[in-house]
Motif scaffolding. Structure first.
Motif, mmCIF file in Angstrom:
data_model
loop_
_atom_site.group_PDB
_atom_site.id
_atom_site.type_symbol
_atom_site.label_atom_id
_atom_site.label_comp_id
_atom_site.label_asym_id
_atom_site.label_seq_id
_atom_site.Cartn_x
_atom_site.Cartn_y
_atom_site.Cartn_z
ATOM 1 N N LEU A 1 -3.535 16.487 7.761
ATOM 2 C CA LEU A 1 -3.957 17.690 8.477
ATOM 3 C C LEU A 1 -5.408 17.580 8.917
ATOM 4 O O LEU A 1 -5.751 17.878 10.068
ATOM 5 C CB LEU A 1 -3.738 18.930 7.618
ATOM 6 C CG LEU A 1 -4.187 20.263 8.207
ATOM 7 C CD1 LEU A 1 -3.529 20.533 9.552
ATOM 8 C CD2 LEU A 1 -3.889 21.392 7.229
ATOM 9 N N ALA A 2 -6.281 17.139 8.016
ATOM 10 C CA ALA A 2 -7.696 16.991 8.359
ATOM 11 C C ALA A 2 -7.877 15.991 9.503
ATOM 12 O O ALA A 2 -8.629 16.247 10.453
ATOM 13 C CB ALA A 2 -8.491 16.554 7.132
ATOM 14 N N ALA A 3 -7.185 14.870 9.431
ATOM 15 C CA ALA A 3 -7.304 13.855 10.473
ATOM 16 C C ALA A 3 -6.738 14.360 11.801
ATOM 17 O O ALA A 3 -7.348 14.158 12.863
ATOM 18 C CB ALA A 3 -6.583 12.576 10.035
ATOM 19 N N ASP A 4 -5.581 15.010 11.753
ATOM 20 C CA ASP A 4 -4.952 15.515 12.978
ATOM 21 C C ASP A 4 -5.799 16.595 13.636
ATOM 22 O O ASP A 4 -5.934 16.626 14.867
ATOM 23 C CB ASP A 4 -3.554 16.049 12.683
ATOM 24 C CG ASP A 4 -2.565 14.955 12.290
ATOM 25 O OD1 ASP A 4 -2.842 13.762 12.532
ATOM 26 O OD2 ASP A 4 -1.507 15.303 11.729
ATOM 27 N N LEU A 5 -6.389 17.486 12.839
ATOM 28 C CA LEU A 5 -7.250 18.527 13.412
ATOM 29 C C LEU A 5 -8.547 17.942 13.957
ATOM 30 O O LEU A 5 -9.087 18.438 14.951
ATOM 31 C CB LEU A 5 -7.538 19.622 12.389
ATOM 32 C CG LEU A 5 -6.547 20.769 12.368
ATOM 33 C CD1 LEU A 5 -6.853 21.731 11.230
ATOM 34 C CD2 LEU A 5 -6.510 21.510 13.699
ATOM 35 N N SER A 6 -9.042 16.880 13.349
ATOM 36 C CA SER A 6 -10.228 16.217 13.872
ATOM 37 C C SER A 6 -9.942 15.634 15.255
ATOM 38 O O SER A 6 -10.736 15.788 16.194
ATOM 39 C CB SER A 6 -10.685 15.118 12.913
ATOM 40 O OG SER A 6 -11.825 14.463 13.433
ATOM 41 N N TRP B 1 2.046 19.324 7.198
ATOM 42 C CA TRP B 1 1.852 20.504 8.043
ATOM 43 C C TRP B 1 1.880 20.054 9.500
ATOM 44 O O TRP B 1 0.851 20.032 10.180
ATOM 45 C CB TRP B 1 0.529 21.198 7.734
ATOM 46 C CG TRP B 1 0.528 22.011 6.487
ATOM 47 C CD1 TRP B 1 1.121 23.230 6.303
ATOM 48 C CD2 TRP B 1 -0.106 21.694 5.250
ATOM 49 N NE1 TRP B 1 0.900 23.675 5.030
ATOM 50 C CE2 TRP B 1 0.147 22.747 4.353
ATOM 51 C CE3 TRP B 1 -0.856 20.601 4.800
ATOM 52 C CZ2 TRP B 1 -0.319 22.754 3.049
ATOM 53 C CZ3 TRP B 1 -1.318 20.604 3.505
ATOM 54 C CH2 TRP B 1 -1.047 21.678 2.645
ATOM 55 N N GLY B 2 3.024 19.637 9.985
ATOM 56 C CA GLY B 2 3.163 19.301 11.398
ATOM 57 C C GLY B 2 2.676 17.926 11.802
ATOM 58 O O GLY B 2 2.467 17.673 12.981
ATOM 59 N N HIS B 3 2.518 17.013 10.859
ATOM 60 C CA HIS B 3 2.071 15.650 11.184
ATOM 61 C C HIS B 3 3.240 14.854 11.749
ATOM 62 O O HIS B 3 4.329 14.861 11.178
ATOM 63 C CB HIS B 3 1.523 14.964 9.925
ATOM 64 C CG HIS B 3 1.085 13.565 10.151
ATOM 65 N ND1 HIS B 3 -0.079 13.254 10.809
ATOM 66 C CD2 HIS B 3 1.668 12.385 9.822
ATOM 67 C CE1 HIS B 3 -0.204 11.942 10.856
ATOM 68 N NE2 HIS B 3 0.848 11.390 10.274
ATOM 69 N N THR B 4 3.000 14.153 12.869
ATOM 70 C CA THR B 4 4.086 13.413 13.524
ATOM 71 C C THR B 4 3.822 11.917 13.692
ATOM 72 O O THR B 4 4.764 11.173 13.945
ATOM 73 C CB THR B 4 4.387 14.012 14.916
ATOM 74 O OG1 THR B 4 3.200 13.967 15.714
ATOM 75 C CG2 THR B 4 4.887 15.451 14.807
ATOM 76 N N THR C 1 2.687 13.248 -0.795
ATOM 77 C CA THR C 1 2.156 14.233 -1.736
ATOM 78 C C THR C 1 1.447 15.331 -0.960
ATOM 79 O O THR C 1 1.146 15.172 0.240
ATOM 80 C CB THR C 1 1.147 13.590 -2.700
ATOM 81 O OG1 THR C 1 0.004 13.162 -1.943
ATOM 82 C CG2 THR C 1 1.767 12.406 -3.452
ATOM 83 N N GLU C 2 1.129 16.423 -1.630
ATOM 84 C CA GLU C 2 0.371 17.488 -0.968
ATOM 85 C C GLU C 2 -1.007 16.987 -0.553
ATOM 86 O O GLU C 2 -1.512 17.366 0.509
ATOM 87 C CB GLU C 2 0.255 18.720 -1.860
ATOM 88 C CG GLU C 2 -0.363 19.893 -1.136
ATOM 89 C CD GLU C 2 -0.246 21.217 -1.881
ATOM 90 O OE1 GLU C 2 -0.951 22.155 -1.472
ATOM 91 O OE2 GLU C 2 0.550 21.314 -2.838
ATOM 92 N N GLN C 3 -1.627 16.122 -1.355
ATOM 93 C CA GLN C 3 -2.931 15.572 -0.972
ATOM 94 C C GLN C 3 -2.825 14.745 0.300
ATOM 95 O O GLN C 3 -3.688 14.826 1.178
ATOM 96 C CB GLN C 3 -3.532 14.724 -2.103
ATOM 97 C CG GLN C 3 -4.932 14.221 -1.787
ATOM 98 C CD GLN C 3 -5.922 15.338 -1.465
ATOM 99 O OE1 GLN C 3 -6.092 16.267 -2.255
ATOM 100 N NE2 GLN C 3 -6.577 15.286 -0.305
ATOM 101 N N GLN C 4 -1.765 13.954 0.425
ATOM 102 C CA GLN C 4 -1.564 13.192 1.659
ATOM 103 C C GLN C 4 -1.373 14.140 2.846
ATOM 104 O O GLN C 4 -1.884 13.886 3.937
ATOM 105 C CB GLN C 4 -0.363 12.260 1.524
ATOM 106 C CG GLN C 4 -0.625 11.065 0.622
ATOM 107 C CD GLN C 4 0.639 10.280 0.343
ATOM 108 O OE1 GLN C 4 1.648 10.837 -0.098
ATOM 109 N NE2 GLN C 4 0.595 8.981 0.605
ATOM 110 N N ALA C 5 -0.655 15.238 2.618
ATOM 111 C CA ALA C 5 -0.464 16.225 3.683
ATOM 112 C C ALA C 5 -1.806 16.817 4.109
ATOM 113 O O ALA C 5 -2.059 16.998 5.305
ATOM 114 C CB ALA C 5 0.494 17.324 3.232
ATOM 115 N N LEU C 6 -2.667 17.122 3.142
ATOM 116 C CA LEU C 6 -4.006 17.640 3.455
ATOM 117 C C LEU C 6 -4.818 16.613 4.243
ATOM 118 O O LEU C 6 -5.527 16.964 5.192
ATOM 119 C CB LEU C 6 -4.741 18.031 2.180
ATOM 120 C CG LEU C 6 -4.268 19.298 1.488
ATOM 121 C CD1 LEU C 6 -4.859 19.405 0.087
ATOM 122 C CD2 LEU C 6 -4.630 20.525 2.313
#
Length: 151
Positions: A54-59, A33-36, A46-51
């Motif tokens: 996302l959690a790390a990027d939003l933090s 989801w927008g990780h660069t 995987t979807e879990q890696q994407a999650l």
């Protein structure tokens, strides 16, 4: 303060999930989801890696908001700004009129600044127009004078 489900939902709706790397409108390799960060051509997750990304990027985005904003925020305002930083980066918030107005206590005027951040590669991007409208709506969804904990 940390980003809540509202910020997560906004990022997910704006970015969409891609489990294989791709170049975004600005030519930046992206995944999930927008990780660069550290994304390369041909990468798959995987979807879990994407999650997790996302959690790390939003933090990281939330920490930037906490560091830059000097006035009290509601959770909705914080979440809107976290999405903005997730998408635009800490440097763009730091140098923005949005932040200057917000830190001067001009919440309404600051909210009106979201709409100006709608370019990708120098062109108006319809997805960014929509995203900025959603950020502004989230930012304005609670009274601006309610203390939220960021000071």
């Amino acid at each position: 303060m940390q980003p809540t489900q509202a910020a997560i939902d906004l990022v997910k709706a704006s970015e969409g999930l891609r489990l294989s790397s791709y170049q975004d409108d600005a030519g930046i390799w992206t995944i999930g989801w927008g990780h660069t960060a550290d994304v390369i051509e041909g990468m798959a997750i995987t979807e879990q890696q994407a999650l997790d990304f996302l959690a790390a990027d939003l933090s990281v985005a939330g920490n930037a908001v906490s560091a830059l904003v000097k006035v009290s925020l509601t959770q909705s305002q914080f979440d809107a700004l976290a999405d903005f930083v997730f998408n635009e980066g800490e440097g763009h918030l730091r140098s923005s009129t949005l932040l200057r107005l917000l830190n001067a206590g001009q919440y309404q005027a600051a909210a009106a600044q979201f709409k100006f951040w709608n370019l990708a590669a120098g062109q108006v991007e319809p997805g960014l127009v929509t995203r900025r409208a959603k950020e502004a709506a989230l930012f304005l969804s609670t009274p601006a004078n309610v203390s939220g904990g960021v000071a």
